[in-house]
Scaffold this motif. Sequence first.
Motif, mmCIF file in Angstrom:
data_model
loop_
_atom_site.group_PDB
_atom_site.id
_atom_site.type_symbol
_atom_site.label_atom_id
_atom_site.label_comp_id
_atom_site.label_asym_id
_atom_site.label_seq_id
_atom_site.Cartn_x
_atom_site.Cartn_y
_atom_site.Cartn_z
ATOM 1 N N PRO A 26 -24.997 -20.991 -0.293
ATOM 2 C CA PRO A 26 -25.659 -22.252 0.072
ATOM 3 C C PRO A 26 -25.564 -22.534 1.563
ATOM 4 N N ALA A 27 -26.482 -23.354 2.048
ATOM 5 C CA ALA A 27 -26.500 -23.722 3.462
ATOM 6 C C ALA A 27 -25.243 -24.500 3.825
ATOM 7 N N GLY A 28 -24.798 -24.340 5.077
ATOM 8 C CA GLY A 28 -23.664 -25.125 5.545
ATOM 9 C C GLY A 28 -22.627 -24.337 6.308
ATOM 10 N N VAL A 29 -22.702 -23.016 6.238
ATOM 11 C CA VAL A 29 -21.775 -22.177 6.991
ATOM 12 C C VAL A 29 -22.544 -21.008 7.584
ATOM 13 N N THR A 30 -22.114 -20.586 8.746
ATOM 14 C CA THR A 30 -22.718 -19.436 9.422
ATOM 15 C C THR A 30 -21.641 -18.402 9.701
ATOM 16 N N VAL A 31 -21.925 -17.164 9.367
ATOM 17 C CA VAL A 31 -21.011 -16.065 9.655
ATOM 18 C C VAL A 31 -21.262 -15.589 11.082
ATOM 19 N N VAL A 32 -20.192 -15.421 11.840
ATOM 20 C CA VAL A 32 -20.276 -14.848 13.183
ATOM 21 C C VAL A 32 -19.350 -13.634 13.239
ATOM 22 N N ILE A 33 -19.898 -12.517 13.655
ATOM 23 C CA ILE A 33 -19.128 -11.286 13.831
ATOM 24 C C ILE A 33 -19.222 -10.917 15.300
ATOM 25 N N VAL A 34 -18.095 -10.852 15.986
ATOM 26 C CA VAL A 34 -18.137 -10.665 17.425
ATOM 27 C C VAL A 34 -17.112 -9.632 17.875
ATOM 28 N N LYS A 35 -17.516 -8.814 18.805
ATOM 29 C CA LYS A 35 -16.647 -7.773 19.337
ATOM 30 C C LYS A 35 -15.556 -8.397 20.211
ATOM 31 N N LEU A 37 -15.782 -14.931 12.087
ATOM 32 C CA LEU A 37 -15.608 -16.375 12.196
ATOM 33 C C LEU A 37 -16.582 -17.083 11.262
ATOM 34 N N PHE A 38 -16.184 -18.264 10.784
ATOM 35 C CA PHE A 38 -17.067 -19.110 9.994
ATOM 36 C C PHE A 38 -17.314 -20.398 10.771
ATOM 37 N N VAL A 39 -18.587 -20.649 11.092
ATOM 38 C CA VAL A 39 -18.966 -21.749 11.973
ATOM 39 C C VAL A 39 -20.004 -22.623 11.266
ATOM 40 N N GLN A 40 -20.007 -23.900 11.587
ATOM 41 C CA GLN A 40 -21.021 -24.797 11.038
ATOM 42 C C GLN A 40 -22.243 -24.835 11.946
ATOM 43 N N GLY A 41 -23.277 -25.565 11.527
ATOM 44 C CA GLY A 41 -24.444 -25.772 12.380
ATOM 45 C C GLY A 41 -25.598 -24.832 12.150
ATOM 46 N N GLY A 42 -25.446 -23.851 11.266
ATOM 47 C CA GLY A 42 -26.540 -22.938 10.977
ATOM 48 C C GLY A 42 -26.850 -21.987 12.112
ATOM 49 N N GLY A 43 -27.837 -21.129 11.886
ATOM 50 C CA GLY A 43 -28.243 -20.186 12.914
ATOM 51 C C GLY A 43 -28.747 -20.883 14.165
ATOM 52 N N SER A 44 -29.333 -22.069 13.991
ATOM 53 C CA SER A 44 -29.881 -22.789 15.139
ATOM 54 C C SER A 44 -28.803 -23.181 16.142
ATOM 55 N N LEU A 45 -27.607 -23.502 15.666
ATOM 56 C CA LEU A 45 -26.526 -23.806 16.601
ATOM 57 C C LEU A 45 -26.152 -22.561 17.404
ATOM 58 N N GLN A 46 -26.246 -21.398 16.774
ATOM 59 C CA GLN A 46 -25.925 -20.164 17.479
ATOM 60 C C GLN A 46 -26.916 -19.879 18.605
ATOM 61 N N PHE A 47 -28.145 -20.390 18.474
ATOM 62 C CA PHE A 47 -29.114 -20.240 19.556
ATOM 63 C C PHE A 47 -28.581 -20.860 20.849
ATOM 64 N N GLU A 48 -27.739 -21.886 20.704
ATOM 65 C CA GLU A 48 -27.166 -22.561 21.870
ATOM 66 C C GLU A 48 -25.751 -22.080 22.170
ATOM 67 N N MET A 49 -25.008 -21.810 21.121
ATOM 68 C CA MET A 49 -23.598 -21.459 21.288
ATOM 69 C C MET A 49 -23.424 -20.104 21.972
ATOM 70 N N VAL A 50 -24.260 -19.144 21.615
ATOM 71 C CA VAL A 50 -24.128 -17.815 22.223
ATOM 72 C C VAL A 50 -24.381 -17.863 23.732
ATOM 73 N N PRO A 51 -25.491 -18.439 24.185
ATOM 74 C CA PRO A 51 -25.683 -18.471 25.643
ATOM 75 C C PRO A 51 -24.646 -19.325 26.372
ATOM 76 N N LEU A 52 -24.197 -20.415 25.762
ATOM 77 C CA LEU A 52 -23.178 -21.244 26.396
ATOM 78 C C LEU A 52 -21.907 -20.443 26.672
ATOM 79 N N ASN A 53 -21.549 -19.581 25.734
ATOM 80 C CA ASN A 53 -20.309 -18.831 25.858
ATOM 81 C C ASN A 53 -20.456 -17.531 26.630
ATOM 82 N N PHE A 54 -21.618 -16.900 26.549
ATOM 83 C CA PHE A 54 -21.710 -15.538 27.061
ATOM 84 C C PHE A 54 -22.743 -15.307 28.172
#
Length: 365
Positions: free
Chosen positions: A201-210, A69-86
């Motif tokens: 460049p900054a602006g997209v975050t790669v997410v690889i998820v099982k 997946l390609f997500v916005q918000g940088g790695g910092s958004l993932q700090f919140e997105m991962v726990p919210l979802n999982f």
Amino acid sequence: MQSYNFSAGPAVMPSEVLAQIQADLAQSQKGHMSILEISHRSLTFDKIVDQAKDRLRELMNLPQDYEVLFVQGGGSLQFEMVPLNFANQKHQIAVLDSGNFAHKAAQAAQAEGVSAKIVASSRDEKYRYLPQLPADFSAPAYDYLHITTNNTIEGTCYHQSNLPQTTGPLVADMSSNILAEPYDVRNFDLIFAGAQKNLGPAGVTVVIVKKSWLAQQNVTKVGPMMRYQSYLDKNSMYNTPPVFNIYALNLVLGWVQDQGGVPAMYAANQKKAQLLYDYLDQSDFYHPLVTGADRSLTNVVFSTGNDQLDQTIAQQAQEYGLYNLAGHRSVGGFRASLYNAQPLAAVTALIDYLDKAQKEHQNER
């Protein structure tokens, strides 16, 4: 005079990629308009997204049971997105506090109402070594374990050989060393990486998820922009994605393929890092801040032991075409970032300069 960028991010990009971007800014050969103008609903962009995913799959040997997946918000958004979802069963995650970004991940989870337990930390020792899981660690007590594979600020790294061993889900922030060294993706349930260090460049975050873990995400109490399912259902285009950034990321992935893939990057990165570490280890003027197997290949931190002198030497380096060598404000000293696109010549130029600086400032320590 050749110049080199040692910034930790946004960081150096391959010159071939920059040349292609420059050409496509005027008019893409494929789209008959600037890459900045193409629609995210266009066939041109569909092909870019699909190609980028395919390239990542090849470069990282992704099994078919993983989604990209390609997500916005940088790695910092993932700090919140991962726990919210999982973090929706135990409502508690475990964190190995190995550096600034791991600590921030714990704080972000706490802010989302998830208990984030730091099960081991090297914070009291200024993060100069990697914390390991305690012998009594119980994976079933947590929804997942969060680690940062490479600590950009502090210069330490969990390589494949020293990854923490857990029987539960493992989440990895690979923002600063994705594609820099090989990892067995099957060890992880989710990997994320901000692009600005080793992918573009900054602006997209790669997410690889099982996929099997993705099925456990919380889709009832999480808004659509924070759901991984939204990005999966819409091929990473739930809303307007960062078109240019994904395009640039795709070019970088193509460049990595052309260089020989991750094995070639790893060999080159080992050579660059070893050359610099060998120099620092034999020096009586500079000293590396991390020793042994915990050392990062991509971010080398060191110091003279004199903060003011470090600042002076880092600033004077610009006169020799060496930029962004100052360490992070929380660590000080120097930080030389040796990402995939950093050539070996940058390291030899840095060592030559450090020798000159030592001779000039030998009596100032």
